[in-house]
Enzyme design. Structure first.
Site, short mmCIF file in Angstrom:
data_model
loop_
_atom_site.label_atom_id
_atom_site.label_comp_id
_atom_site.label_asym_id
_atom_site.label_seq_id
_atom_site.Cartn_x
_atom_site.Cartn_y
_atom_site.Cartn_z
N ASP A 21 0.86 -1.18 0.00
CA ASP A 21 0.00 0.00 0.00
C ASP A 21 0.90 1.24 0.00
O ASP A 21 2.12 1.14 0.12
CB ASP A 21 -0.96 -0.02 1.19
CG ASP A 21 -0.24 -0.05 2.54
OD1 ASP A 21 0.97 0.25 2.57
OD2 ASP A 21 -0.89 -0.38 3.54
N GLY A 63 0.93 3.85 2.11
CA GLY A 63 1.21 4.50 3.38
C GLY A 63 0.20 5.57 3.75
O GLY A 63 0.13 6.01 4.89
N CYS A 94 -13.25 -29.03 7.32
CA CYS A 94 -12.03 -28.30 6.97
C CYS A 94 -10.82 -29.23 6.98
O CYS A 94 -10.70 -30.10 7.85
CB CYS A 94 -11.83 -27.15 7.97
SG CYS A 94 -10.35 -26.17 7.65
N HIS A 140 -6.01 -21.76 10.44
CA HIS A 140 -7.37 -22.16 10.05
C HIS A 140 -8.09 -21.02 9.33
O HIS A 140 -8.71 -21.25 8.27
CB HIS A 140 -8.20 -22.58 11.27
CG HIS A 140 -9.66 -22.62 10.93
ND1 HIS A 140 -10.23 -23.67 10.23
CD2 HIS A 140 -10.65 -21.71 11.11
CE1 HIS A 140 -11.52 -23.39 10.02
NE2 HIS A 140 -11.78 -22.21 10.54
#
Length: 376
Positions: free
Chosen positions: A93, A95, A305, A336
């Site tokens: 990004d 900043g 999962c 997870h």
């Protein structure tokens, strides 16, 4: 592996799109979720583990890295990829958002933002040119242009003034970025919740010409309904043959709604931050592992999962290590959560490719509405 940056759309379903972003460091399957590696690390995760969850790209924070350990130091040590042991693509990004939200004693002018570090109070200047210089030193694959993120709520006049400043900064970012084959520069659309301002911003950015376009100024407290209201029209103002990135989103239902509306890339600290505070994201919604109901529960967090946390550990164990403040608690829950987010992205990509997004979204919402499994 090609040496160019490119984007290829492979299928659409309504406004939703799936495709591939090509970079010299590898391909990014879209829609893509980018885990956030603020200070050159996804907290509580090894880079190999992040990759194992299915992540194609990470996000790094210009503001945090420029202050510590500094972009110059990272460049001397071989660049951000080598420094953090992540050889795949990285987006940084600009900043701008962190300066507005974290820095103290900041002063905004046409030139840029003068601010004091939240770490030690040292004085810094961040401008479009300096942001481009820092991101070049870091060596990121996708660079974001420097913009102002106005704090909401703001008047339409304030949003318009801020957006036009961001568009001038976008041109300066483009000029300072120069010609860097294999590296991409993304422009950031602003304009709050006003269609006319969003359209004006999109036209200004398209005229400058970028490798991709972000929808900025959302997920800053305006609420999901207002965000979706903007996403119903804003992506359509941007070139269809370039990636569209929604910054700072989000929760699983935000992600699904954004993808339905034509967004290709997202990032959020949520899966990792939630993992450190005892929250697990599952197909059936959020699970708070702190709750006493999990104390004697031998079942996994999510029986469907395949992540190491759900394959090998019980809710009772996760409850115990969280209560004991053991580091493995953050590690397992973060793994997870990142796995769940990446699995959701794969499900969305497959559904768009198979022209069955509506059915996928309906099943997603229906399963979440059921809530967590009954206590034992």
């Amino acid at each position: 592996m090609s040496g160019k940056f490119g984007f290829q759309l492979q299928a659409t379903d309504g406004a939703a799109r799936t495709g591939v972003i090509s970079t010299p460091r590898g391909e990014i399957r879209t829609p893509a979720f980018m885990p956030v590696g603020t200070a050159a690390t996804v907290k509580a995760m090894m880079p190999e583990s992040v990759r194992a969850t299915g992540a194609d790209i990470l996000l790094g924070n210009t503001y945090h890295l420029m202050l510590r350990p500094t972009a110059e130091r990272i460049a001397r040590l071989g660049g951000l990829h080598k420094f953090m042991n992540w050889e795949r693509p990285i987006l940084t990004d600009s900043g701008g958002f962190q300066v507005m939200s974290l820095a103290s004693l900041r002063k905004l002018t046409e030139e840029g933002v003068k601010f004091s570090s939240h770490i030690d109070g040292s004085k810094h200047m961040l401008s479009p040119e300096r942001s481009m210089e820092i991101q070049k030193l870091l060596g990121s694959d996708i660079v974001m242009c420097f913009d102002e993120c106005p704090a909401l709520p703001a008047t339409e006049g304030e949003v318009a003034k801020s957006m036009r400043l961001s568009m001038r900064w976008a041109q300066r970012s483009r000029d300072a970025f120069g010609d860097r084959p294999g590296h991409a520069l993304f422009g950031i659309m602003q304009g709050g919740v006003t269609p006319e301002l969003r359209e004006e911003s999109a036209k200004a950015l398209t005229a400058i010409g970028f490798d991709g376009y972000a929808v900025g100024g959302l997920a800053v407290g305006e609420g999901q309904e207002a965000m979706f209201g903007v996403l119903d029209y804003a992506p359509g103002y941007l070139p269809a043959d370039k990636p569209r990135y929604l910054m700072g989103v989000g929760k699983p239902d935000d992600i699904v709604g954004a993808v339905e509306r034509g967004i290709d890339m997202m990032d959020c600290v949520l899966p990792s931050r939630s993992g450190r505070t005892g929250q697990g994201w599952t197909r059936r919604g959020q699970v708070n592992i702190k709750n006493a109901r999990h104390m004697d529960d031998p079942r996994p967090l999510d029986e469907d999962c395949t992540c190491p946390c759900c394959r090998n550990y019980s809710r009772a164990y996760l409850h115990h290590v969280f209560k004991s403040q053991e580091i493995i608690s953050s590690m397992l829950l973060t793994w997870h959560n990142l796995h769940y987010f990446q699995e959701l992205m794969q499900g969305l990509r497959d559904a768009i490719a198979g022209q069955r997004l509506a059915a996928f979204v309906a099943a997603f919402h229906a399963q979440r509405a059921e809530g967590d499994i009954e206590p034992l």
